[in-house]
Design an enzyme around this catalytic site. Structure first.
Site, short mmCIF file in Angstrom:
data_model
loop_
_atom_site.label_atom_id
_atom_site.label_comp_id
_atom_site.label_asym_id
_atom_site.label_seq_id
_atom_site.Cartn_x
_atom_site.Cartn_y
_atom_site.Cartn_z
N LYS A 283 44.28 32.20 45.97
CA LYS A 283 45.50 32.75 45.38
C LYS A 283 46.72 32.28 46.15
CE LYS A 283 43.37 37.17 44.07
NZ LYS A 283 43.61 37.26 42.62
N ARG B 184 34.58 39.82 36.87
CA ARG B 184 33.75 39.85 35.66
C ARG B 184 32.34 39.32 35.93
NH1 ARG B 184 38.06 36.21 32.51
NH2 ARG B 184 39.36 37.33 34.00
#
Lengths: 487, 498
Positions: A263, A337
């Site tokens: 990130k 996920r």
């Protein structure tokens, strides 16, 4: 936590250090306020204070010759439901926490049940980060208020109700402690150690090694870290032995650097909170156990640290999941996920769930979509959607349903595997993520996914939580359980 | 392209389209043809993967003995699944397959389908409608296109026994198609051609269909106090316009109208808060909402809808210049409320604020629906399949959702709660024009809500659905005109005298 005591109305007669009295909109004084106003004190205190409207967020402390007088806006009587009373309590605490008042006596003319709700609101608001991260106390955060004495018609009744609610407040405070804990303390090992305390409440805590159980996606998420990932099952058996449990699944990425798809640095420290879903699930089980809830519930926590390293998962890696579907991991930062997919499939296969709800700080997209007020609700089950929506409204943890649809399946097609984990740069990612998860839930099993990325932490002070972690999901899930126990 | 309806016969030229239900069950026309050709169709199906499933097609060269050159088999799926949308998809599919195949005439045989809730004439009208919608092309700026690149089909014949009933039904749909095409044209036109005055001029052409069109220029708008709208346009050389269209089709001409309000930013550079260069050309269709309003007014007029309807579009160009609006400027809207313009690229809501206020003030509509390519956030929220629906009235919301479902223009309800309102509080004025990244579509809707009094109102954020990146069943890629059919349907179901 704040000490709360309930006393009969008569007992709180002699001049307390600080006395809180209720005022409705239009300056209308409630019964106790009218009594106290015999010499015109309350009327004088309100004179000229046009900003004090008697609404739920109005609190007016004034220092008088006989001590503190705190006028509390109670809102219109017809709107004075549990939700409002909690907000009134929360606002009251926020206003007085560092006022110098140590003991506050409430004489607000509400029923015993309502007094419990109001005190509950105060307790929810009375959380702040543990002091142990500082070497000396922060003078700006010195709270004076430690004791609240509530005058109520039936103290025993209020106490009974409050003890139920306080169990949730305690669980919520614990969950917030977990979320605010830094990643070097609350790494996968640290998180697991924290969960051991649930054993004292009668919860069976069981750790599952992803490598042995075949939770390959979870393993892929955690393999870059020097601390291995874990799946933890928290079993509360309060119901009949043969009843299928309610299964709550939480995303617990103790720190999410993004992995190889790292990130940007800005605000990356917030990623220590990427386990808020797991914290909420742990908190829910904590509350249910403390209340001896007559229900079978299982909390399933996927706990991993997402780090770049020489053994980290690479973008493009293909992993065959626990459920058998192969997944091309095109973005190592769409890791939640992946971990959840294995957890949902594993829970469905091993727990005989009556129902599954997962909570996850899953996507940035849901923040763009619903902001910080509502969490995203995805389910194919209309009845479950309705139940959860109403629970959220009642508990001040509002949800909004978003589409769980096959319309965007193209985006999840991989050129090499059964699925890919996201569609780089293509919207709507929150919908893609929900649809991805659906592939790992057996048909016919009632399941809902809550994307709490926007609501797990508040950016500004609210009535039930200051800026920081909110514990979002605990009250909602406990409410869901209550509904089912009554239904 | 001409569409006609004719009695079933053996077509003498071009391509013949026949249908097959799932399980390789040929329609009566297909069966006749199969017999006539010694089982050609049965053999062809056996030799291929064509099973008659929905959206499957199989193109065959016609054998000797038939006068047509080509046969196209279209799969319809199960009879109970053949609804209006499937029929339109069928017509669309035919055009997608044959438009450039070289045939000038395409004949589509529509047989009655056993087990399907729609009669043959109903099916046929919607097959024709689907073909019409899918045949749209915006090619006026191609000067060197070769003949073989152009569509070859000039004539589509729908063949069925109940051809006159089908034709009657289609004439209504054809009016809607005209509206859709007008909207697509307007959205497709580049911004050097379509600017506020030229767009107003195009809207004026609706007068030919019986729509009363009135155009307000900057002077009149200034008089009305439309400081929010005018601020957006002040950086452009082009004069801002407000176009008011009225179709009075109801028996009672005093009946309160239904009002449609559209955002018409003919080009949105972002202004001083200028956008990044990549894909900025897409901003020519930031007038998509206005184009829909114009298109639906045209459709209502052409099909002679028994309704009073008002369309209001605010037309501006958002450009940076020495006279442009600056971030931080405070403007006063027609409502009297003041707005701090934090971001000159959140301009659509400024235009709508005045357009909405004006519309309810002047026309006291029974319901007001605005359409706008308003926020990027709605694309992140819902993608390109759903438009965002915000409404202050449950019944209106439910009716819009239902209408959308019927025509295949899907809406998804989004929240409109007070807690979002605090994001648009300004330090200096009544409100600011952006609430930040989080819940960006909701805060935009909350902004608009401040300009709606007690009128029943809905806001459709169509930023994700106005322009298609790839072909859809009845929509070629490009401008979709999403909203025209939906609003037409809403009027027919809710506001029109039966």
């Amino acid at each position: 936590m704040l000490t709360i005591r309930f006393v009969p109305a008569a007992e709180s007669g002699k001049a307390p250090e600080a006395l809180a009295l209720g005022v409705a909109p239009g300056g209308q004084q409630l019964a106790s306020a009218r009594i106290a106003d015999a010499d015109g004190l309350v009327t004088r205190a309100l004179a000229g204070r046009h900003r004090f409207k008697g609404d739920e967020d109005d609190v007016l402390p004034v220092l008088t010759a006989s001590g503190w007088l705190v006028l509390v806006g109670m809102g219109p009587p017809e709107e004075r439901d549990a939700k409002r009373l909690r907000r009134i309590g929360g606002n009251l605490f926020a206003e007085l926490a560092d006022s110098g008042i140590v003991r506050l006596d409430l004489s607000l003319d509400v029923s015993s049940e309502d007094a419990a709700e109001l005190a509950y609101g105060m307790c929810l608001r009375a959380w702040r980060p543990p002091a142990r991260y500082r070497s000396k106390p922060d003078p700006d955060e010195a709270w004076s208020l430690v004791e609240v004495v509530v005058a109520t018609p039936d103290p025993a009744l209020a106490e009974a109700r409050f003890s139920q609610l306080a169990a949730v407040a305690v669980a919520s405070a614990w969950a917030r402690d977990l979320v605010v804990a830094p990643g070097n303390e609350l790494n996968p090992d640290g998180f697991c150690r924290q969960l051991d305390r649930l054993a004292d409440l009668g919860v069976r805590v069981e750790q599952v090694d992803p490598r042995q159980a075949g939770l390959t996606l979870l393993q892929a998420v955690g393999q870059g870290s020097s601390i291995p990932p874990r799946l933890v099952m928290l079993r509360w058996q309060g119901g009949e032995r043969e009843d299928g449990p309610l299964v709550f699944v939480g995303k617990g990425i103790t720190f999410d650097s993004g992995g190889i798809d790292i990130k940007p640095w800005e605000d990356m420290e917030e990623m220590k909170g990427d386990m808020a879903g797991a914290a909420a699930v742990a908190g829910t089980i904590h509350a249910l156990a403390a209340r001896h809830a007559p229900v079978n519930a299982v909390g399933v926590l996927v706990i991993a640290e997402n780090m770049p390293s020489g053994r980290a998962t690479r973008p493009g890696d293909v992993v065959k999941s626990y459920a058998g579907l192969s997944v091309e991991i095109v973005d190592t930062d769409a890791e939640g996920r992946l971990a959840l997919a294995d957890a949902l499939a594993f829970a469905a296969a091993t727990c005989r769930p009556a129902l599954m709800v997962d909570l996850a700080t899953l996507t940035g997209a849901v923040e763009v979509s619903l902001g910080r007020h509502r969490a995203g609700l995805f389910t194919a089950d209309d009845a479950l959607a309705e139940t959860l929506f109403l629970a959220g409204e009642a508990e001040d943890e509002p949800l909004w349903r978003l589409p769980l649809t096959d319309a965007y399946d193209e985006a999840l097609k991989s050129s090499i595997a059964d699925l890919r984990n996201c569609s780089w740069g293509h919207d709507p990612d929150a919908l893609h993520a929900a649809r991805f998860l659906q592939h790992f839930v057996p048909d016919g099993l009632p399941w809902a996914h809550l994307d709490i990325a926007g609501t797990s932490e508040a950016e500004e002070d609210g009535p039930l939580a200051a800026e920081g972690p909110t514990g979002f999901g605990i009250r909602l899930l406990v409410h869901l359980v209550e509904d089912r126990c009554q239904g | 392209m001409k569409i006609s309806f004719a009695k079933a016969s053996q077509p003498a030229e071009g391509a013949l389209v026949i249908s097959v239900l799932e399980g390789r069950k040929p329609s009566p026309t297909a069966r006749q043809l199969d017999e006539k050709t010694d089982g050609l169709i049965t053999r062809a199906m056996a030799a291929s993967r064509f099973e008659g499933k929905k959206d499957q097609t199989l193109l065959l060269v016609a054998p000797n003995g038939l006068e047509v050159q080509r046969l196209l088999l279209v799969g319809l799926g199960k009879p109970e699944d053949v609804d209006v949308q499937a029929a339109e998809g069928w017509g669309g599919m035919v055009m997608a397959q044959l438009q450039a195949a070289g045939d000038e005439v395409v004949t589509i045989a529509v047989d009655a389908i056993e087990g399907c809730s729609l009669a043959a004439d109903h099916l046929a009208a919607h097959v024709a409608f689907g073909a019409r919608l899918r045949s749209y092309r915006f090619d006026k700026y191609r000067t060197k296109e070769k003949t073989e690149e152009k569509p070859s089909v000039g004539k589509v014949v729908i063949m069925l026994d109940e051809h006159s009933a089908a034709k009657r039904r289609f004439s209504v749909l054809d009016g809607i198609a005209e509206g859709v095409f007008m909207t697509r044209d307007l959205a497709s036109e580049p911004a050097n051609v379509i600017y506020p005055e030229s767009l107003a001029e195009r809207a004026k052409s609706l007068a030919d269909s019986g729509v009363d069109v009135e155009i307000l220029g900057e002077k009149q708008m200034r008089k009305l106090g439309m400081g929010a709208l005018l601020g957006v346009g002040q950086g452009s050389e082009r004069e801002s316009q407000l176009v008011v269209m009225r179709w009075m089709g109801a028996e009672d001409e005093n009946a309160a109208p239904v009002a449609f309000v559209g955002k018409g930013v003919t080009f949105d550079s972002g202004g001083i808060s200028i956008k990044p260069a990549a894909n900025m050309e897409d901003m020519k269709w930031d007038m998509g909402g206005a184009a829909v309003v114009i298109g639906v007014m045209k459709a209502l007029a052409l099909r002679n809808a028994k309704v009073n309807a008002v369309g209001v579009v605010g037309l501006v160009e958002n450009m940076p210049s020495g006279s442009a609006q600056r971030p931080g400027d405070v403007v006063t809207s027609m409502s009297g409320q003041t707005i701090e313009v934090i971001n000159t690229d959140a301009e659509g809501r400024l235009v709508l604020a005045d357009a909405l206020w004006y519309t309810q003030d002047r026309f006291k509509p029974q319901a007001m629906i605005d359409l706008a390519t308003l926020t990027g956030a709605i694309i992140i929220s819902l993608g390109d399949r759903y438009a965002g629906l915000f409404a202050n009235d449950e019944d209106l919301a439910a009716r819009l959702m239902a209408a959308g479902k019927e025509v295949g223009e899907l809406l998804w309800r989004m929240p409109l709660d007070d807690p979002y309102d605090k994001q648009i509080k300004s330090d200096i004025a009544d409100m600011k024009n952006t609430g930040g990244r989080e819940g960006g579509s909701i805060t935009a809707a909350m902004f608009l809500k401040r300009f709606v009094k007690d009128t029943k109102w809905a806001h459709l954020d169509i930023a994700g659905v106005t322009w298609a990146k790839k072909d859809g069943s009845v929509t070629p890629k490009g401008a979709t005109a999403f909203g025209v059919r939906l609003l037409d349907r809403l009027v027919a179901e809710t506001y029109e005298q039966k």
